[in-house]
Motif scaffolding. Structure first.
Motif, short mmCIF file in Angstrom:
data_model
loop_
_atom_site.label_atom_id
_atom_site.label_comp_id
_atom_site.label_asym_id
_atom_site.label_seq_id
_atom_site.Cartn_x
_atom_site.Cartn_y
_atom_site.Cartn_z
N ARG A 52 59.56 60.86 43.64
CA ARG A 52 58.36 60.96 43.19
C ARG A 52 58.20 60.88 41.61
O ARG A 52 59.08 61.63 40.96
CB ARG A 52 57.41 62.05 44.01
CG ARG A 52 57.60 62.12 45.38
CD ARG A 52 56.48 60.87 45.81
NE ARG A 52 56.63 60.83 47.35
CZ ARG A 52 57.48 60.28 48.13
NH1 ARG A 52 58.56 59.58 47.49
NH2 ARG A 52 57.25 60.18 49.57
N LYS A 276 56.11 54.36 46.48
CA LYS A 276 56.89 55.68 46.90
C LYS A 276 56.55 56.69 45.77
O LYS A 276 56.20 57.74 45.77
CB LYS A 276 58.45 55.73 47.48
CG LYS A 276 58.59 55.05 48.69
CD LYS A 276 59.94 55.02 49.06
CE LYS A 276 59.95 54.22 50.37
NZ LYS A 276 61.30 53.67 50.71
N CYS A 279 53.15 58.56 45.14
CA CYS A 279 52.62 59.04 46.35
C CYS A 279 52.33 60.55 46.11
O CYS A 279 53.28 61.10 45.27
CB CYS A 279 53.41 59.08 47.36
SG CYS A 279 53.04 59.87 48.75
N TYR A 282 55.04 64.70 48.62
CA TYR A 282 56.41 64.40 48.83
C TYR A 282 56.86 64.06 50.26
O TYR A 282 55.97 63.87 51.27
CB TYR A 282 57.22 65.73 48.56
CG TYR A 282 57.17 66.16 47.19
CD1 TYR A 282 57.76 65.51 46.15
CD2 TYR A 282 56.24 66.99 46.93
CE1 TYR A 282 57.52 65.81 44.63
CE2 TYR A 282 56.17 67.64 45.53
CZ TYR A 282 56.78 66.82 44.62
OH TYR A 282 56.59 67.21 43.13
N ASN A 288 52.42 66.93 45.83
CA ASN A 288 52.82 66.74 44.60
C ASN A 288 51.66 66.90 43.65
O ASN A 288 50.84 66.38 43.41
CB ASN A 288 53.39 65.02 44.51
CG ASN A 288 53.78 65.08 43.21
OD1 ASN A 288 53.82 65.54 42.26
ND2 ASN A 288 54.19 63.68 42.70
N ASN A 291 50.55 64.78 40.48
CA ASN A 291 50.27 63.69 40.61
C ASN A 291 48.76 63.58 40.91
O ASN A 291 48.33 64.34 41.90
CB ASN A 291 50.94 62.79 41.44
CG ASN A 291 50.70 61.43 41.65
OD1 ASN A 291 49.75 61.02 40.90
ND2 ASN A 291 51.19 60.53 42.39
N CYS A 297 48.62 58.25 50.87
CA CYS A 297 50.10 57.79 51.02
C CYS A 297 50.21 57.37 52.59
O CYS A 297 49.77 58.25 53.30
CB CYS A 297 50.96 58.70 50.59
SG CYS A 297 50.83 59.34 48.79
#
Length: 298
Positions: A52, A276, A279, A282, A288, A291, A297
């Motif tokens: 990621r 991916k 996304c 994880y 995550n 992000n 996702c």
């Protein structure tokens, strides 16, 4: 006679579809992106990164004790990647310092906010470089699966694009920097140097990558990057590097039309890989936290 206006229209339209040149900065950005997605352990035959975009390659390496050195030593492996890494570290340091000067957040809170902002900045860089690299739009969707060896193999085949030498300006003179020279790997490139074009895909590794000197004690080692990539692709994927390079050679011959994703038999893996990467959770389903992209996702 009716064909003449049509031909003129096509000729005038062709430049709009021309592939954008790939720049040194793109080599650095995509190189760092690869480091953020993959950390191959040759002994266990496993990827030790999380697949990621979270800049764990900088912020989490050695438990976060090497942030200001750029994290993973791989991020200092060549001048292009090193320069992008250091620009991100400087961006993070500036954001964190500004937050701390406000006296409204703690050290930990400042780190969290600054890292998120740095990751957002990095993903914007990745999107721009991806589009020049592939001549395709960046994925508008995100995938929740783990990254695969096939995807890593495709990234390795793209070492075709790595420049063996780049031009730099030092002391009012232009010099040639050999990218694989470990003594010059931690060279901070200027914005002008980062914007220079590199040779397009041609199906060949530049000569410098066929005998890379790795410092060591008591003696340095010499490695052949093409042979290393060839072995990985043969052992871990269903592809063959020589065939992939032939496709890249043909792709590079066409200055107009076509994306790397659609033109080659393996390019679709790139789209999946970067989908991916963005996304916001994880592969195990955990979020995550770095992000901020609001894309579901699947």
């Amino acid at each position: 006679m009716k064909l003449i206006p049509v031909l003129l229209l096509l000729l005038l339209s062709v430049p709009a579809f021309a592939k954008q040149p790939i720049r040194v900065v793109d080599i650095g950005v995509i190189g760092l992106a690869s480091h953020d997605l993959f950390q191959w352990n040759a002994q266990t035959r496993e990827n030790e990164e999380n697949g990621r975009f979270d800049l764990s390659t900088i912020f989490d390496f050695a438990n976060g004790t090497k942030i200001y050195q750029g994290g993973n030593p791989k991020n200092s492996s060549n001048a292009a990647v090193y320069s992008v890494t250091q620009n991100l570290v400087s961006f993070y340091a500036g954001k964190k310092a500004t937050l701390l000067m406000s006296r409204e957040v703690t050290e930990e809170q400042a780190h969290i906010i600054a890292r998120r902002q740095t990751n957002e900045f990095f993903i914007a860089m990745v999107k721009e470089s991806y589009q020049r690299f592939t001549n395709a739009r960046f994925p508008t969707y995100a995938l929740a699966q783990s990254v695969t060896d096939e995807e890593q193999g495709v990234m390795r085949a793209l070492h075709d694009i790595l420049p063996g030498k780049i031009n730099i300006n030092r002391n009012l003179t232009q010099e040639v920097l050999e990218v694989t020279d470990f003594k010059l790997a931690m060279t901070q490139l200027s914005p002008t140097e980062m914007m220079q074009n590199v040779k397009f895909f041609d199906g060949k590794y530049d000569e410098e990558y066929l005998h890379v000197v790795i410092p060591g004690f008591p003696d340095p080692r010499i490695i052949n990057l093409k042979e290393i990539d060839q072995a990985f692709i043969a052992e871990q994927t269903s592809y063959n590097l020589d065939n992939m390079l032939r496709e890249l050679h043909i792709y590079g011959k066409f200055p107009f039309f076509g994306s790397l994703v659609d033109f080659t038999s393996f390019g679709y893996h790139l789209e999946n890989l970067f989908a991916k990467g963005i996304c916001n959770k994880y592969a195990d389903g955990s979020p995550n936290p770095w992000n901020t992209i609001a894309i579901d996702c699947y």
